[in-house]
Design an enzyme around this catalytic site. Structure first.
Site, short mmCIF file in Angstrom:
data_model
loop_
_atom_site.label_atom_id
_atom_site.label_comp_id
_atom_site.label_asym_id
_atom_site.label_seq_id
_atom_site.Cartn_x
_atom_site.Cartn_y
_atom_site.Cartn_z
N GLU A 25 -8.93 -1.33 9.60
CA GLU A 25 -8.33 -1.33 10.94
C GLU A 25 -9.16 -2.09 11.97
O GLU A 25 -9.62 -1.53 12.96
CB GLU A 25 -8.08 0.10 11.42
CG GLU A 25 -6.97 0.79 10.66
CD GLU A 25 -6.59 2.13 11.26
OE1 GLU A 25 -7.18 2.55 12.26
OE2 GLU A 25 -5.67 2.77 10.71
N GLU A 59 -3.49 4.32 4.25
CA GLU A 59 -3.59 5.56 5.05
C GLU A 59 -2.20 5.93 5.56
O GLU A 59 -1.44 5.05 5.96
CB GLU A 59 -4.51 5.40 6.27
CG GLU A 59 -5.97 5.42 5.96
CD GLU A 59 -6.85 5.35 7.21
OE1 GLU A 59 -6.46 5.87 8.28
OE2 GLU A 59 -7.93 4.75 7.10
C1 BG6 Z 1 -7.30 5.72 11.25
C2 BG6 Z 1 -8.72 5.63 10.73
O1 BG6 Z 1 -7.22 4.97 12.39
O2 BG6 Z 1 -6.85 6.96 11.67
C3 BG6 Z 1 -9.28 6.92 10.21
O3 BG6 Z 1 -8.82 4.61 9.78
C4 BG6 Z 1 -8.90 8.05 11.15
O4 BG6 Z 1 -10.66 6.79 10.02
C5 BG6 Z 1 -7.39 8.16 11.15
O5 BG6 Z 1 -9.49 9.28 10.89
C6 BG6 Z 1 -6.87 9.31 11.97
O6 BG6 Z 1 -7.35 9.22 13.27
P1 BG6 Z 1 -7.73 10.51 14.10
O7 BG6 Z 1 -8.16 9.99 15.42
O8 BG6 Z 1 -6.51 11.32 14.18
O9 BG6 Z 1 -8.82 11.15 13.33
#
Ligand code: BG6
Length: 497
Positions: free
Chosen positions: A170, A389
């Site tokens: 990202e 993800e």
């Molecule tokens: C993504 C990242 O942007 O979102 C992760 O690659 C991150 O590392 C995930 O944990 C969720 O984001 P958050 O802010 O809800 O923990």
């Protein structure tokens, strides 16, 4: 597009889950590891939720065998993790820390032993602190060199054991948070610096991929990009144009460089007008445009898309007396100084989507957006896609030792169905790594916001037994994997076993 019958997921589909070093490992100063920018940032008062940090995180560094065992029991086919650069190179460059190499070698061996495909992310935001202090991190070409050397070490150590590699996680998110909004290290608010640092990261990505293709010819590599489809708020052509702008500014700005080696033309012109374009040398262009620098597949992190409209509110209208029509001068839309701070203002304005629900943290829940994202990305770049993800951040409650996260199952089921539909549409989708395998440290939300299939007893005061408890979603995903995502009853809302 409606399909009477949906296609099956490919037989070798990589059903997996993801994590990132800083969010799970702990062992922040153990066995020769150097500090990363996050080790320092999270310890500065006010930067993270209740001062939570990754000193211990969920202690994966010491409990990785237990975690891999849980992955194997769930039937995971793949596991995406990141390597902590400063565990391998405590100063970011120079001397290699053998204990760091050993840790990841052991982890990879453990995964392979359990028939789980390792997917290795080279960089998930935890830049070695030494590089930040010595070179100003990504603001310097020196860091490009350091990154490529670090990547080469990983290629030569693990190239034979790891087939799938992610260069950078990202880039769009960490550059904006770090250099524009000042919410991640290095906590700067300078958009010009952001674009320059971003350009250097593009070079680092391209050079690492070029090296990889020479050193690991049998492997596959690509970046993981945080993609969100953009919807126009109405069918007003001005809103449609705004959506086009936002797609270019939010998505193509990165994906075009990764896949085509060129910045998208319209945004480039806009940034040139605002004196925001990074300095790009002829040599840089050659590096980015080189065929060997382009990915073999695209990692897409999908959480939600966005909706935009023409920026009516701030749009001043100048009466053109001669021609008798209203003429818009986008550069008058805000005071001169601010134009350069907010280059999107003349292009689009982000608004709420009235058609989707939101998570407790206000993130839109939009599974159809995943199908749209897959279609758009595949149509534009025609590369295999891996979802690296996707998941639901929620507060989980333990009752009688159990976590009934039906809301997570519902969320994931809708997204798995959207993938199945996208595959039926014709998208070449090779894998799905849900975020996340175990609960982990959310960069800015501590342990209140959880994503995992496996609950971990760790709280925002960073006190907990670190015991692992599989949630209800763990069993659901196990069944999804066992039926290769083809049992439609598992993709319906409600009480699945
Ligand atoms: C993504 C990242 O942007 O979102 C992760 O690659 C991150 O590392 C995930 O944990 C969720 O984001 P958050 O802010 O809800 O923990």
């Amino acid at each position: 597009m409606y399909h009477k019958q949906l296609d099956e997921f490919p037989t070798d589909f990589l059903w997996g889950a993801s994590s990132a070093a800083y969010q799970i490992e702990g062992g922040a100063k153990e066995d020769g590891k150097g500090l990363s920018i996050w080790d320092k940032y999270a310890h500065q008062v006010g930067n993270t939720f209740k001062g939570t940090n990754g000193d211990v995180a969920v202690d994966h560094y010491h409990r990785y065998k237990e975690d891999v065992e849980l992955m194997a029991k769930e039937g995971l086919k793949a596991y995406r993790f990141s390597v902590s650069w400063s565990r391998i190179l405590p100063a970011g460059e120079g001397k290699v820390n053998q204990a760091g190499i050993n840790f990841y070698r052991d982890l990879i061996n453990e995964l392979r032993k359990n028939k789980i495909e390792p997917i290795l992310t080279i960089y998930h935001w935890d830049l070695p602190l030494a590089l930040q202090e010595k070179y100003d991190g990504w603001e310097s070409r020196k860091t490009i060199e350091a990154f490529v050397n670090y990547a080469k070490i990983l290629f030569s150590e693990f190239g034979e054991k790891v087939k799938y590699w992610i260069t950078i996680n990202e880039q769009n998110v960490f550059t904006s948070m770090g250099y524009r909004w000042g919410t991640h290290p290095p906590k700067k608010q300078n958009i010009k610096t952001m674009f320059q640092a971003n350009h250097y990261i593009n070079l680092a990505n391209a050079l690492a991929i070029t090296k990889f293709h020479k050193m690991v010819p049998a492997g596959k590599i690509g970046p993981s990009f945080g993609y969100g489809p953009v919807y126009p708020k109405t069918n007003n052509p001005e809103d449609v144009l705004a959506a086009l702008n936002a797609d270019d500014f939010n998505n193509n700005w990165w994906l075009d460089i990764y896949c085509r080696g060129k910045y998208p033309f319209f945004i480039k012109k806009q940034l040139e007008n605002l004196n925001l374009m990074p300095e790009i040398t002829e040599k840089d262009k050659a590096i980015l445009e080189n065929d060997g620098a382009h990915p073999d597949f695209l990692g897409i992190n999908y959480y939600h898309g966005g909706t935009v409209q023409e920026n009516r509110l701030q749009k001043p209208v100048i009466k053109d007396k001669e021609k008798q029509f209203n003429k818009v001068d986008p550069y008058l839309m805000q005071p001169k100084g601010d134009q350069a701070k907010n280059p999107e203002v003349p292009m689009f304005n982000s608004v709420e989507n009235d058609y989707v629900n939101k998570t407790n943290w206000g993130w839109e829940i939009d599974p159809t957006g995943l199908r749209i994202a897959l279609r758009q990305v595949y149509e534009k770049y025609q590369l295999p896609i891996m979802i690296t993800e996707n998941g639901l951040g929620a507060k989980d409650i333990v009752e009688n030792g159990k976590i009934n996260d039906q809301y997570r199952i519902d969320y994931l089921a809708d997204h798995v169905l959207a993938m199945k539909e996208a595959i039926s549409d014709g998208v070449d989708l090779i894998g799905y790594c849900a975020w996340s395998f175990t609960d982990l440290l959310s960069w800015l939300n501590g342990y209140s916001k959880r994503y995992g299939f496996v609950y971990i007893d760790q709280n925002d005061e960073q006190k907990g037994t670190l015991t692992r408890i599989p949630k209800k979603s763990y069993t659901w995903y196990k069944n999804i994997i066992a039926t290769n995502g083809n049992d439609l009853s598992l993709l319906k809302h409600g009480e699945q076993k």
